[in-house]
Design an enzyme around this catalytic site. Structure first.
Site, short mmCIF file in Angstrom:
data_model
loop_
_atom_site.label_atom_id
_atom_site.label_comp_id
_atom_site.label_asym_id
_atom_site.label_seq_id
_atom_site.Cartn_x
_atom_site.Cartn_y
_atom_site.Cartn_z
N ALA A 59 0.56 -1.20 -0.16
CA ALA A 59 -0.56 -0.43 -0.77
C ALA A 59 0.59 1.65 0.12
O ALA A 59 0.46 2.29 1.05
CB ALA A 59 -0.90 -0.34 1.71
N HIS A 106 3.62 4.36 -0.71
CA HIS A 106 2.64 5.70 -0.39
C HIS A 106 4.15 6.68 -0.77
O HIS A 106 5.64 5.63 -0.87
CB HIS A 106 2.07 6.45 1.21
N HIS A 135 7.43 5.94 1.70
CA HIS A 135 8.13 4.67 1.28
C HIS A 135 9.53 4.88 -0.63
O HIS A 135 9.98 4.80 -0.33
CB HIS A 135 7.24 3.32 0.17
N ARG A 141 -2.06 3.81 7.03
CA ARG A 141 -4.01 3.45 7.55
C ARG A 141 -4.66 4.94 6.95
O ARG A 141 -5.00 4.95 7.67
CB ARG A 141 -3.12 3.27 8.82
N GLY A 188 11.74 4.45 7.50
CA GLY A 188 11.15 6.28 7.53
C GLY A 188 11.12 6.29 9.24
O GLY A 188 10.63 5.52 10.30
N GLU A 189 11.66 8.15 9.12
CA GLU A 189 11.06 8.34 10.90
C GLU A 189 10.17 8.21 11.38
O GLU A 189 9.49 8.60 12.28
CB GLU A 189 12.17 9.30 10.94
N LYS A 190 9.23 8.56 10.31
CA LYS A 190 8.18 8.00 10.71
C LYS A 190 7.70 6.73 11.92
O LYS A 190 6.71 7.54 12.91
CB LYS A 190 7.07 8.33 9.72
N ASP A 191 8.25 6.15 12.10
CA ASP A 191 8.01 5.47 12.56
C ASP A 191 9.65 5.19 14.19
O ASP A 191 10.39 4.34 12.94
CB ASP A 191 7.88 3.73 11.90
O1 PAF Z 1 7.11 -0.37 8.54
C1 PAF Z 1 6.18 -1.12 8.03
O2 PAF Z 1 5.96 -1.52 7.14
C2 PAF Z 1 6.60 -2.16 8.73
O3 PAF Z 1 7.04 -2.37 9.99
C3 PAF Z 1 8.63 -3.26 8.54
C4 PAF Z 1 9.17 -2.50 8.68
C5 PAF Z 1 7.75 -3.47 7.13
C6 PAF Z 1 8.07 -4.99 8.88
O4 PAF Z 1 6.62 -5.32 8.61
#
Ligand code: PAF
Length: 282
Positions: free
Chosen positions: A34, A36, A39, A189, A149-152
């Site tokens: 999915a 965007h 990514h 999401r 990504g720094e988003k996570d």
């Molecule tokens: O950030 C994500 O999309 C997921 O947590 C990852 C790093 C692909 C692991 O499933």
């Protein structure tokens, strides 16, 4: 050109071996699909920094809690393939369950400190699922460089720590969050947001930016958390899991601003049917 789709680890290794023996570098962008702009910015950066890029698309069941959105998580393999091609990706690795969990999930990677706070406290087992699947994917791809990504932000720290602790030969780098024009952090999401919720959701970024400014000018982290929670609820968020100032390196709690240290503000809050996260550097 659209990337070649590879669905099993044997084929992937055979394909990558030809590059590796020629001394060519491999960039890796793990995703759950999915896709965007967030990514794609990682994929484009990987294509600039390395000779060949592999992007994986695998919706990893072990990082979803029992009441989370595993079954409704958006999926679009054909659309993702086209976007990855435009971003310079050579191989789209779409492993079947069997390739990632050949005998179930006996072996796990656990980070009991970093993985149990903030996101880990609200999503028990989440970082064990993430660290385990990322470890498996890194072992399968053996990239020179992997981008996140720094988003996570907490996920990035978890993966960096795991790679260091397990002496993995891959360099792990984080890249800045990509935002919509009103500041909302891009996320797969965000499609769960209704029209009005989507407009209200921009408050998350605005509030943490204000919080950063007030923290720098001397307000206490605890008072700021309370203030920011109130602002988010007033802006339409259903509930707030956390909105907090932390040490940027290990996410420990902090007492006061200090210009010699690096801090991060992290937040997670519910808007309608979506749980949104965001963070910024201070
Ligand atoms: O950030 C994500 O999309 C997921 O947590 C990852 C790093 C692909 C692991 O499933």
């Amino acid at each position: 050109m659209e990337p070649e789709i590879v669905r099993n680890v044997g084929d992937l290794r055979a394909r990558l071996a030809t590059w590796r023996v020629g001394g060519e570098t491999i960039g890796f962008v793990p995703t759950m699909g999915a896709l965007h702009e967030g990514h794609l910015s990682l994929a484009r950066a990987a294509a600039e920094k390395t000779d060949h890029v592999v992007a994986s698309v695998f919706v990893n069941p072990t990082q979803f809690g029992p009441n989370e959105d595993l079954h409704r998580y958006p999926r679009d393999e054909a659309g993702d393939r086209k976007k990855l091609g435009d971003a310079g990706v050579s191989i789209m690795y779409v492993p079947q369950m069997q390739e990632v969990y050949p005998m179930g999930e006996q072996t796990r990677v656990i980070l009991p400190e970093l993985g149990d706070i903030l996101e880990g406290a609200y999503r028990p087992g989440f970082f064990t699922g993430v660290a385990t699947v990322v470890a498996k994917l890194l072992i399968q791809v053996l990239p020179t460089l992997a981008l996140f990504g720094e988003k996570d932000y907490q996920q990035l720290l978890v993966v960096q720590r795991m790679a260091t602790d397990l002496s993995m030969p891959t360099r792990i780098e984080g890249l800045p969050t990509i935002r919509e024009s009103d500041g909302l952090a891009m996320s797969s999401r965000n499609v769960y947001l209704g029209e009005e919720e989507r407009v209200q959701a921009k408050a998350l970024y605005e509030v943490i930016k204000d919080m950063a400014r007030r923290f720098r000018s001397g307000e206490s982290p605890e008072a700021l958390s309370q203030w920011a929670t109130g602002c988010l609820v007033d802006a339409g968020f259903r509930s707030v899991d956390y909105v907090t100032v932390r040490d940027a390196g290990n996410l420990s709690e902090v007492e006061a601003f200090d210009e010699k240290r690096k801090f991060r503000i992290l937040a997670a809050a519910h808007m309608g049917g979506a749980r949104l996260i965001d963070n910024i550097a201070v």
